[in-house]
Motif scaffolding. Sequence first.
Motif, PDB file in Angstrom:
ATOM      1  N   GLU A  33       1.051  -0.810   0.259  1.00 36.25           N
ATOM      2  CA  GLU A  33       0.129  -0.179  -0.259  1.00 36.25           C
ATOM      3  C   GLU A  33       0.989   1.098   0.309  1.00 36.25           C
ATOM      4  OE1 GLU A  33      -3.861   1.409   2.444  1.00 36.25           O
ATOM      5  OE2 GLU A  33      -3.543  -0.555   2.556  1.00 36.25           O
ATOM      6  N   VAL A  34       0.372   2.158  -0.913  1.00 35.63           N
ATOM      7  CA  VAL A  34       2.060   3.005  -1.150  1.00 35.63           C
ATOM      8  C   VAL A  34       0.707   4.775  -0.526  1.00 35.63           C
ATOM      9  CG1 VAL A  34       2.947   5.009  -3.175  1.00 35.63           C
ATOM     10  CG2 VAL A  34       2.642   2.006  -3.143  1.00 35.63           C
ATOM     11  N   SER A  36      -0.365   8.131  -0.155  1.00 32.41           N
ATOM     12  CA  SER A  36      -0.007   9.111  -1.424  1.00 32.41           C
ATOM     13  C   SER A  36       1.471   9.832  -1.784  1.00 32.41           C
ATOM     14  CB  SER A  36      -0.978   9.872  -1.258  1.00 32.41           C
ATOM     15  OG  SER A  36      -1.740  10.747   0.075  1.00 32.41           O
ATOM     16  N   GLU A  37       1.195  10.532  -0.584  1.00 34.62           N
ATOM     17  CA  GLU A  37       2.969  11.384  -0.414  1.00 34.62           C
ATOM     18  C   GLU A  37       3.862  10.670  -1.375  1.00 34.62           C
ATOM     19  OE1 GLU A  37       2.627  10.480   4.046  1.00 34.62           O
ATOM     20  OE2 GLU A  37       1.081  10.356   2.194  1.00 34.62           O
ATOM     21  N   GLU A  39       3.532   8.875  -3.601  1.00 32.78           N
ATOM     22  CA  GLU A  39       3.001   7.953  -5.227  1.00 32.78           C
ATOM     23  C   GLU A  39       4.487   8.306  -6.241  1.00 32.78           C
ATOM     24  OE1 GLU A  39       1.266   6.229  -6.697  1.00 32.78           O
ATOM     25  OE2 GLU A  39      -0.567   5.796  -4.858  1.00 32.78           O
ATOM     26  N   ALA A  42       7.215   5.468  -6.073  1.00 36.15           N
ATOM     27  CA  ALA A  42       6.311   4.373  -6.348  1.00 36.15           C
ATOM     28  C   ALA A  42       7.708   3.072  -6.881  1.00 36.15           C
ATOM     29  CB  ALA A  42       4.693   4.062  -6.632  1.00 36.15           C
ATOM     30  N   ALA A  61       1.238  -2.379  -6.831  1.00 40.58           N
ATOM     31  CA  ALA A  61       0.815  -0.904  -5.950  1.00 40.58           C
ATOM     32  C   ALA A  61      -0.623  -1.421  -5.770  1.00 40.58           C
ATOM     33  CB  ALA A  61       0.799   0.097  -6.026  1.00 40.58           C
ATOM     34  N   VAL A  63      -4.524  -0.611  -5.585  1.00 40.14           N
ATOM     35  CA  VAL A  63      -5.468   0.430  -6.507  1.00 40.14           C
ATOM     36  C   VAL A  63      -6.119   1.086  -5.773  1.00 40.14           C
ATOM     37  CG1 VAL A  63      -6.294   1.879  -8.501  1.00 40.14           C
ATOM     38  CG2 VAL A  63      -3.348   0.415  -8.289  1.00 40.14           C
ATOM     39  N   ILE A  78       4.284  -2.118  -9.766  1.00 40.86           N
ATOM     40  CA  ILE A  78       5.626  -0.654  -9.966  1.00 40.86           C
ATOM     41  C   ILE A  78       7.021  -0.981 -10.433  1.00 40.86           C
ATOM     42  CG2 ILE A  78       3.702   0.653  -8.345  1.00 40.86           C
ATOM     43  CD1 ILE A  78       5.286   0.039  -6.052  1.00 40.86           C
TER      44      ILE A  78
END
Length: 280
Positions: A33-34, A36-37, A39, A42, A61, A63, A78
Amino acid sequence: MKILEVLKGKISVELLKSVPRSFDLIGHVAVVEVPSELEPYASLLGEAIMEVHKKIETVLAKVGPVAGEHRVREFRLIAGKPETETLHKEHGCLFRLDVGKVYFSPRLSFEHARVAGLVRPGETVLDMFAGVGPFSILIARKVKTAKVYAVDANPEAYRYLYENIRLNKVEDRVIPIRGDIRKVAETKLKNLRFNRIIMNLPEKAYQYLAETCRLAKPEATVHYYCFAGGPEPEDKALNVLQSSLAGLGVRAYDVLNIRLVREVAPRVWQAAIDFKFLGF
């Protein structure tokens, strides 16, 4: 070497604080789980995971959430090769699956073993939402005289379930059935009753309690899964179950065990409730 060490100097010190501390490993595939900051970075994260864990060949990753009739999740590549079919080993069993086409969570490994360890010789077990077979096949491997009926509506999951039954040499103990459990309960399972029923569909297992009670033998054990949040998730999970059973006119049952299986979101848990069905 750790992932943070690999990424040091490639992203800011502040962003290093957001690097995930864990990921799911399914065969050669890592699922992460990536935040948001992270991304924009990634791919760097994926490459770092592969550098530290040499056996990983694909990094995906998440989605979105597990969704849809067939309980699948959308991923994006990724790092590594775009090969999402893999062979996963758990408790001595082998499971071939495609993480992009079926539901499978290695975080349920303990739960698979816990339930399998409760099955007694000679039991007839119904796995209502069997997926690729992690409950069913492990039960059959551990309890040679048990008979397991494994049902799933996802054609891809059924295909892998069928293959995994052969792969683990339990053809004489696991009977795969493709179809919606409501229809299967009225047809192929109509004249059968079960000592133990597994309801691993946490988002809406309560909707299938009528089928469970109809197919359960007196004093059958039911393994019921749900999602529950708030400060007292066990109480919330139990309240939903009790309300659902009351709506079906079921008053005779004993709650054997309640446990939190895993946290699926902040303050939201997958809960397991084992109860003994005593009749209407």
